[in-house]
Design a protein around this motif. Structure first.
Motif, PDB file in Angstrom:
ATOM      1  N   GLU A   1      -5.684  -9.483   4.529  1.00 41.48           N
ATOM      2  CA  GLU A   1      -6.982  -9.193   5.153  1.00 41.48           C
ATOM      3  C   GLU A   1      -7.014  -7.821   5.830  1.00 41.48           C
ATOM      4  O   GLU A   1      -8.089  -7.357   6.237  1.00 41.48           O
ATOM      5  CB  GLU A   1      -7.350 -10.292   6.162  1.00 41.48           C
ATOM      6  CG  GLU A   1      -6.437 -10.396   7.378  1.00 41.48           C
ATOM      7  CD  GLU A   1      -5.187 -11.260   7.128  1.00 41.48           C
ATOM      8  OE1 GLU A   1      -4.876 -11.538   5.940  1.00 41.48           O
ATOM      9  OE2 GLU A   1      -4.515 -11.638   8.111  1.00 41.48           O
TER      10      GLU A   1
ATOM     11  N   TRP B   1       0.847  -1.196   0.000  1.00 45.50           N
ATOM     12  CA  TRP B   1       0.000   0.000   0.000  1.00 45.50           C
ATOM     13  C   TRP B   1       0.874   1.235   0.000  1.00 45.50           C
ATOM     14  O   TRP B   1       1.925   1.282   0.643  1.00 45.50           O
ATOM     15  CB  TRP B   1      -0.900   0.023   1.236  1.00 45.50           C
ATOM     16  CG  TRP B   1      -1.905  -1.078   1.277  1.00 45.50           C
ATOM     17  CD1 TRP B   1      -1.715  -2.337   1.774  1.00 45.50           C
ATOM     18  CD2 TRP B   1      -3.250  -1.037   0.793  1.00 45.50           C
ATOM     19  NE1 TRP B   1      -2.852  -3.078   1.640  1.00 45.50           N
ATOM     20  CE2 TRP B   1      -3.826  -2.301   1.043  1.00 45.50           C
ATOM     21  CE3 TRP B   1      -4.027  -0.047   0.180  1.00 45.50           C
ATOM     22  CZ2 TRP B   1      -5.137  -2.607   0.704  1.00 45.50           C
ATOM     23  CZ3 TRP B   1      -5.337  -0.345  -0.151  1.00 45.50           C
ATOM     24  CH2 TRP B   1      -5.887  -1.627   0.110  1.00 45.50           C
TER      25      TRP B   1
ATOM     26  N   VAL C   1      -7.151  -3.862   6.425  1.00 44.05           N
ATOM     27  CA  VAL C   1      -7.839  -2.794   5.696  1.00 44.05           C
ATOM     28  C   VAL C   1      -7.239  -1.454   6.113  1.00 44.05           C
ATOM     29  O   VAL C   1      -7.457  -0.991   7.229  1.00 44.05           O
ATOM     30  CB  VAL C   1      -9.347  -2.799   6.008  1.00 44.05           C
ATOM     31  CG1 VAL C   1     -10.047  -1.703   5.198  1.00 44.05           C
ATOM     32  CG2 VAL C   1      -9.943  -4.158   5.701  1.00 44.05           C
TER      33      VAL C   1
END
Lengths: 312, 312
Positions: free
Chosen positions: A267, A155, A269
């Motif tokens: 998983e 990310w 977020v």
């Protein structure tokens, strides 16, 4: 191998503190009285890390911001800083530098603890050092560059390339688009994002020298391969430079972005605004796949001069 | 008033941390998790704080030593340091610098936490910054320059003037007496003495810019007058320069001594080796009485350039 890498190898043979992280990370840690401090120090050199005719306000801002970005990468909140300042010989210039520094200290809540003020010989290049101290909550994680695991998603805290395009514009004497130039001159460290990501990030760092070169550093430290499938561009940059492969490669090697790069479990977020750009797999180095096709890495992945920022 | 003093006044208007001590002290404090850290940062500039042809080993030693001396003045034990290094372009020079630095880090038990390595433009003057972190025992006192009280005795951790005489010798191309030159090149911070004196000192600082100018700083910070009745000289300096008033005034204004100056209650007993040089009385400034006679202060009390070392 440059003498800089050899020098850092020599540095590693000095007596290192436990929290020095082998001088391989953006920052060091110091655990004292049950609390963990994060320590980082960056030097800005005239004509190396900023342009000699950048305004003093923006140099003062940048000195604080680049250090705050290292604290952000560790999920730390700022506690204080020491500044080592080389007087310019022009009190108005010095005062303007301080007003830019102050704007960053105020915005991010980092008070001044001390430092040193020196005179340089006439005509000498200036350099400025700031040492920032942050703190993490008791028992809090301080992610480093190692720890990215195969299967993790990569990310990014925002788009890359604006600052590099802004620098190129200034070097050509241009003042527009202002959005690109201001990203170069007054980077915004992602402190709030860092505090949210630190507890869940397997690995985290700030992108300061270029997405590709910094991703390669994370890959090496973690002993994995990073696969980058997307180079996110701001609307301002896409409007200015387009979105073709060359534009995206330029953005991925430009540096001075000061956005966070984190490897998270699939998983996990992250907050809104974070952009998934790829994933981690077994192997080594960085692999670039754009528009579904493998793309050769460019010969230059980013700024090598900044590699010395590692280790605090 | 120089622009340096004006600049430090501007610095004081920035948001200051609680432990910044108004940027008036040798070091700052940071209390975290019940423990108190001491933070200090000094920059050495080529041709300002050392001679351009001093050996790299001695410059590396000095960079650590001047910061360790600030920790000594607070009674702190070294915990770690960050170094900001400007590559010389000559790997052998850089390596020699590190071996001198290492000697000091080893001798005083201060490991490296991190820092930054930068390249300077060709031909630029070098400067080096080290930020040292120390710790005091839980509940321990961290004396500052303020706090000297009328009636206190002034103690010095050793003789002054050797380093200044050594510098003058080197500037004349002389290599003897070696004892004076080595005091200039490789100062010995008084860490053990500082830890013994800190709990009992009303005020303490290290003498780095000259006994008279540093005594005046303590007088101002404490809002008292300091009366100096003795300027202790080493046997080496007395043999080299004699003991007349001129020789003692030269020693009291020479700087680079890195001995501790402490104001203690009259009943306090400092360790052997400390020298009583005078006392504190109501009033302001520094008064010099040598051989029982008032002596006018010389026009220059020491090095002004080092005043910026205050505040960390």
């Amino acid at each position: 191998v440059s003498s800089e890498f050899e020098f850092i190898d020599l540095l590693r043979r000095l007596p290192l503190a436990n929290g020095a992280r082998g001088l391989l990370d953006d920052a060091a840690t110091l655990t004292t009285g049950g609390e963990t401090l994060v320590l980082t120090s960056d030097t800005l050199v005239e004509a190396v890390h900023y342009r000699a005719d950048d305004s003093p306000e923006t140099i003062g801002w940048k000195l604080a911001a680049v250090n705050l970005s290292d604290l952000a990468a560790k999920g730390a909140r700022p506690v204080g800083c020491l500044m080592n300042y080389a007087l310019s010989g022009d009190p108005a210039w010095d005062s303007a530098f301080l007003s830019g520094l102050r704007a960053a200290l105020d915005q991010y809540g980092m008070p001044l603890l001390g430092g040193d003020t020196v005179r340089m010989p006439d005509g000498a290049s200036r350099s400025y050092t700031l040492t920032a101290i942050g703190a993490v909550m008791a028992g809090g994680r301080v992610p480093d560059r190692a720890g990215a695991q195969p299967g993790d998603i990569l990310w990014l805290g925002g788009p890359v390339g604006d600052a590099g395009a802004g620098l190129a514009l200034l070097n050509r004497g241009e003042q527009h688009p202002e959005a690109l130039i201001s990203t170069y001159l007054t980077p915004q460290p992602q402190l709030a994002l860092g505090q949210v990501l630190a507890p869940i990030a397997h690995a985290m760092m700030d992108v300061s020298d270029g997405l590709l070169i910094d991703a390669r550093r994370m890959a090496r430290a973690s002993d994995v391969a990073l696969v980058i499938e997307q180079v996110p561009l701001s609307m301002a940059l896409a409007a200015h430079a387009g979105r073709n492969i060359e534009a995206r490669l330029a953005a991925a090697t430009a540096g001075d972005d000061y956005v966070l790069l984190a490897a998270l479990a699939p998983e996990a977020v992250p907050p809104l605004g974070c952009i998934a750009i790829g994933y981690v797999e077994d192997g080594e180095g960085v692999r670039l796949r754009l528009d579904g096709e493998d793309v050769s890495l460019p010969p230059r992945l980013g700024w090598e001069h900044g590699s010395g920022r590692s280790g605090g």
